[in-house]
Enzyme design. Structure first.
Site, PDB file in Angstrom:
ATOM      1  N   GLY A   1       0.851  -1.200   0.000  1.00  0.00           N
ATOM      2  CA  GLY A   1       0.000   0.000   0.000  1.00  0.00           C
ATOM      3  C   GLY A   1       0.877   1.237   0.000  1.00  0.00           C
ATOM      4  N   ARG A   2       0.328   2.334   0.549  1.00  0.00           N
ATOM      5  CA  ARG A   2       1.086   3.603   0.542  1.00  0.00           C
ATOM      6  C   ARG A   2       2.430   3.467   1.246  1.00  0.00           C
ATOM      7  NH1 ARG A   2      -3.624   5.089   2.642  1.00  0.00           N
ATOM      8  NH2 ARG A   2      -5.090   6.206   1.337  1.00  0.00           N
ATOM      9  N   ILE A   3       2.397   2.913   2.465  1.00  0.00           N
ATOM     10  CA  ILE A   3       3.647   2.861   3.249  1.00  0.00           C
ATOM     11  C   ILE A   3       4.607   1.840   2.635  1.00  0.00           C
ATOM     12  CG2 ILE A   3       4.648   2.453   5.540  1.00  0.00           C
ATOM     13  CD1 ILE A   3       1.946   3.407   6.732  1.00  0.00           C
TER      14      ILE A   3
ATOM     15  N   SER B   1       0.849  -8.859  -2.366  1.00  0.00           N
ATOM     16  CA  SER B   1      -0.390  -8.082  -2.182  1.00  0.00           C
ATOM     17  C   SER B   1      -1.447  -8.900  -2.885  1.00  0.00           C
ATOM     18  CB  SER B   1      -0.253  -6.675  -2.771  1.00  0.00           C
ATOM     19  OG  SER B   1      -0.051  -6.771  -4.148  1.00  0.00           O
TER      20      SER B   1
ATOM     21  N   ALA C   1       3.958  -2.271  11.456  1.00  0.00           N
ATOM     22  CA  ALA C   1       2.518  -2.254  11.139  1.00  0.00           C
ATOM     23  C   ALA C   1       1.699  -2.504  12.412  1.00  0.00           C
ATOM     24  CB  ALA C   1       2.236  -3.285  10.063  1.00  0.00           C
ATOM     25  N   ARG C   2       1.439  -3.769  12.723  1.00  0.00           N
ATOM     26  CA  ARG C   2       0.760  -4.114  13.970  1.00  0.00           C
ATOM     27  C   ARG C   2       1.382  -5.409  14.485  1.00  0.00           C
ATOM     28  NH1 ARG C   2      -0.637   0.366  13.956  1.00  0.00           N
ATOM     29  NH2 ARG C   2      -2.745   1.247  14.103  1.00  0.00           N
TER      30      ARG C   2
ATOM     31  N   GLU D   1       0.730  -4.982  22.862  1.00  0.00           N
ATOM     32  CA  GLU D   1       1.168  -3.624  23.151  1.00  0.00           C
ATOM     33  C   GLU D   1       0.324  -2.991  24.265  1.00  0.00           C
ATOM     34  OE1 GLU D   1       2.092  -1.861  19.375  1.00  0.00           O
ATOM     35  OE2 GLU D   1       1.517   0.094  20.163  1.00  0.00           O
TER      36      GLU D   1
ATOM     37  N   HIS E   1       6.498   2.245  19.388  1.00  0.00           N
ATOM     38  CA  HIS E   1       5.464   2.613  18.401  1.00  0.00           C
ATOM     39  C   HIS E   1       5.597   4.090  17.988  1.00  0.00           C
ATOM     40  CE1 HIS E   1       1.269   1.304  16.837  1.00  0.00           C
ATOM     41  NE2 HIS E   1       1.887   2.098  15.964  1.00  0.00           N
ATOM     42  N   ILE E   2       6.696   4.409  17.332  1.00  0.00           N
ATOM     43  CA  ILE E   2       6.962   5.812  16.970  1.00  0.00           C
ATOM     44  C   ILE E   2       7.073   6.013  15.457  1.00  0.00           C
ATOM     45  CG2 ILE E   2       8.046   6.500  19.141  1.00  0.00           C
ATOM     46  CD1 ILE E   2      10.793   5.988  17.759  1.00  0.00           C
ATOM     47  N   GLY E   3       6.489   5.082  14.687  1.00  0.00           N
ATOM     48  CA  GLY E   3       6.587   5.192  13.223  1.00  0.00           C
ATOM     49  C   GLY E   3       6.228   6.571  12.694  1.00  0.00           C
TER      50      GLY E   3
HETATM   51  C1  DGY Z   1      -1.099   4.303  12.751  1.00  0.00           C
HETATM   52  O1  DGY Z   1      -1.402   5.452  12.395  1.00  0.00           O
HETATM   53  O2  DGY Z   1      -1.854   3.358  12.595  1.00  0.00           O
HETATM   54  C2  DGY Z   1       0.236   4.114  13.378  1.00  0.00           C
HETATM   55  O3  DGY Z   1       0.420   2.873  13.891  1.00  0.00           O
HETATM   56  C3  DGY Z   1       0.544   5.194  14.387  1.00  0.00           C
HETATM   57  O4  DGY Z   1       0.770   6.360  13.698  1.00  0.00           O
END
Ligand code: DGY
Length: 441
Positions: A281-283, A302, A359-360, A389, A407-409
C-alpha cells in the site's frame, strides 16, 4: 488557570528556545518582541525588556512528578521544596542549574487528581458540539479543536480506562481517539449522541466498525499524512538491525571499545539485497521506493500485482519469505492477517534473514519469532509494534539482536501535527454534515 501570565525578560531568545525545545510548549502568538507560549491550559507570555521582572516565579502545571523530571533533564536539581498543598494542587518550588551555570527557580503545580478525574472540559461552551479527546494532541491542533468544539479531554498521561471512556463519551457527539483506545460495542452503547469516531491513526483495528456502522456513526482515520515518516522509521529499523547499531552503541557507551578490530560487530549488508515487502500500500511503496537508492531488488506480496513506479516482483507470500533477505510488514491487522507469520511461515525465512514490523504486532506470532531470534535462525528483528502492546515480553527485551521502539513510526512533530489536523477535519466535517477527508464507514 485561564488568562496569560506575563514576564519581562532580558533574554527573550534564550527563554523562547527553552520553552519550545525543552519544555515542548507551543508558540501561540509571536509578535517579535513579545511571545506567548501555550501548553494544555497554560499560557505564558514573555516580552523583551531592559530589565527583567524579578518578583515573579515562573509557574508550570504538570500532571506528574515524572513529567517534571522529563522536562528538566538538562538541569541539575539543586533543591525542591516540600509541597505546599491546596485542594487542587501540590505546589513545589524547584531550584536548578542549567549547563551554563545559571540558577533558575520554577514553581510547579501538580494537580492532585484522583484516578477518576482524568477528564476535564477545557473550554466550557454549551453552544458548541461536545468532543471527547482521549489524549492531548499537538498544541496547534488543540487550538483548532477548541474553536469548533467544547472539548472534554483526558488530561493525564495515560490511556483512559474503559469506565472513563464510557463516562467521557456519554454526552459526546464526536470522539477523537487513539489506537490504544478500544472502541467496542459496549463503549458505543454508552454514547447515544455520538456521530463520529475520528481515529488519530491510519490503522483502525481498535474500532468495531460493524458496531459503529449499525449505529450510524461515521469512522475516520488519518491515511497519507504519515506515510513518509513511517517509511523513514522503517528504514531506521532496517539499518539499525542489519548493522547492529543499538548493541554497538551500548557497547561503546559502556566503555568496551578498545580499538578497531576486524571482527567487531559484524552485521549484514543492506545494499544489493532482496527486500520483501508484505503489503504494497502507501507505506509499503514508500519503503520500497527508498530501496532503489540501495540497489536492492524489491519483492512484494499483495492480493493483486500492482502497477508501480519502480521495479518490483510480485510473489506469493511463501515464495517471498523464502527469497527475501529483509522482510518488512505494511498491512493492516484484520481477522485475516492476525498471525499471518506463524511458526510455519517463520520457518520459511532464509537463515539469517531480518524481519521488520512497523505495522501491527499481532500480524506476527511474537512467541514463535522470539524462539527463532534466540537461536539466531533469524539474524535480527526491528519492532515498532508488539502483539500485546504496550506489554513486551521479558524474553524479547533480553535479546541483543532486536531493536525495540515504542510505536513511533509516525512520531515526527510535523507528521503528528498533520495527523491531528486531519483527525480534527474529519470530526468537524461529519458534525457539519459534510464529506470527511478520510472516512472509512
Ligand atoms: C497508525 O497510524 O496506525 C500508526 O500505527 C501510528 O501512527
Amino acid at each position: 488557570m485561564a488568562g496569560i501570565i506575563f514576564f519581562k525578560t532580558t533574554h527573550l531568545k534564550l527563554i523562547s528556545d527553552f520553552y519550545q525545545q525543552y519544555l515542548g510548549m507551543g508558540l501561540w502568538l509571536d509578535q517579535g518582541q513579545c511571545k506567548i507560549f501555550e501548553s494544555g491550559n497554560l499560557r505564558l507570555g514573555f516580552c523583551a525588556a531592559e530589565q527583567a521582572e524579578t518578583s515573579g516565579t515562573i509557574t508550570f502545571y504538570y500532571s506528574s512528578i515524572a513529567e517534571v523530571d522529563k522536562a528538566y533533564t538538562r538541569f541539575t536539581r539543586i533543591a525542591t521544596s516540600q509541597p505546599k498543598q491546596n485542594p487542587d494542587f501540590n505546589i513545589y518550588h524547584f531550584w536548578g542549574q542549567d549547563p551554563e551555570g545559571r540558577i533558575l527557580e520554577f514553581q510547579h503545580f501538580l494537580p492532585r487528581y484522583q484516578d477518576d478525574q482524568a477528564l476535564k472540559i477545557l473550554n466550557p461552551d454549551e453552544h458548541k458540539p461536545r468532543l471527547l479527546l482521549t489524549m492531548f494532541l499537538p498544541e496547534p491542533v488543540m487550538q483548532v479543536l477548541k474553536k469548533d468544539f467544547c472539548v472534554k479531554a483526558n488530561i493525564l498521561d495515560r490511556l483512559l480506562s474503559k469506565a472513563e471512556l464510557m463516562q467521557g463519551i456519554s454526552d459526546a457527539e464526536a470522539l477523537i481517539c487513539l489506537l490504544g483506545d478500544t472502541i467496542s460495542t459496549d463503549v458505543l452503547e454508552a454514547a447515544p449522541n455520538l456521530k463520529v469516531i475520528s481515529n488519530y491513526a491510519v490503522g483502525y483495528n481498535n474500532i468495531d466498525l460493524e458496531a459503529a456502522k449499525s449505529r450510524n456513526i461515521a469512522v475516520c482515520n488519518t491515511p497519507g499524512v504519515l506515510t513518509e515518516s513511517t517509511a523513514d522509521l522503517t528504514w531506521t529499523l532496517i539499518m539499525a538491525t542489519a548493522r547492529r547499531i543499538v548493541a554497538s552503541d551500548i557497547f561503546t557507551r559502556e566503555g568496551h571499545f578498545t580499538g578497531w578490530k576486524p571482527l567487531l560487530f559484524l552485521g549484514k549488508d543492506v545494499h544489493e539485497r532482496k527486500l520483501g515487502i508484505i503489503g504494497m500500500g502507501r507505506i509499503g511503496q514508500a519503503v520500497a521506493r527508498r530501496a532503489t537508492g540501495f540497489d536492492m531488488k524489491v519483492l512484494y506480496t499483495s492480493p493483486q500485482p500492482k502497477e508501480l513506479p519502480f521495479a518490483a516482483e510480485h510473489l506469493p507470500l511463501d515464495d517471498l519469505l523464502r527469497e527475501a533477505d529483509i522482510i518488512s510488514l505494511h498491512l493492516p491487522l484484520t481477522n485475516d492477517t492476525w498471525h499471518l507469520l506463524g511458526a510455519r511461515e517463520l520457518d520459511l525465512l532464509k537463515p539469517g534473514a531480518i524481519l521488520i514490523n512497523t505495522a501491527r504486532g499481532a500480524i506476527v506470532d511474537e512467541a514463535e519469532l522470539i524462539t527463532r531470534l534466540r537461536d539466531q535462525r533469524i539474524f535480527a528483528a526491528g519492532f515498532d509494534v508488539y502483539e500485546h502492546e504496550p506489554d513486551i515480553p521479558q524474553e524479547l527485551r533480553e535479546l541483543d539482536n532486536v531493536v525495540l521502539l515504542p510505536h513511533i513510526g509516525s512520531a515526527s512533530i510535523e507528521t503528528r501535527t498533520k495527523m491531528g489536523y486531519l483527525a480534527a477535519a474529519n470530526a468537524i466535517a461529519i458534525i457539519r454534515n459534510e464529506a470527511a477527508p478520510a472516512r472509512i464507514v
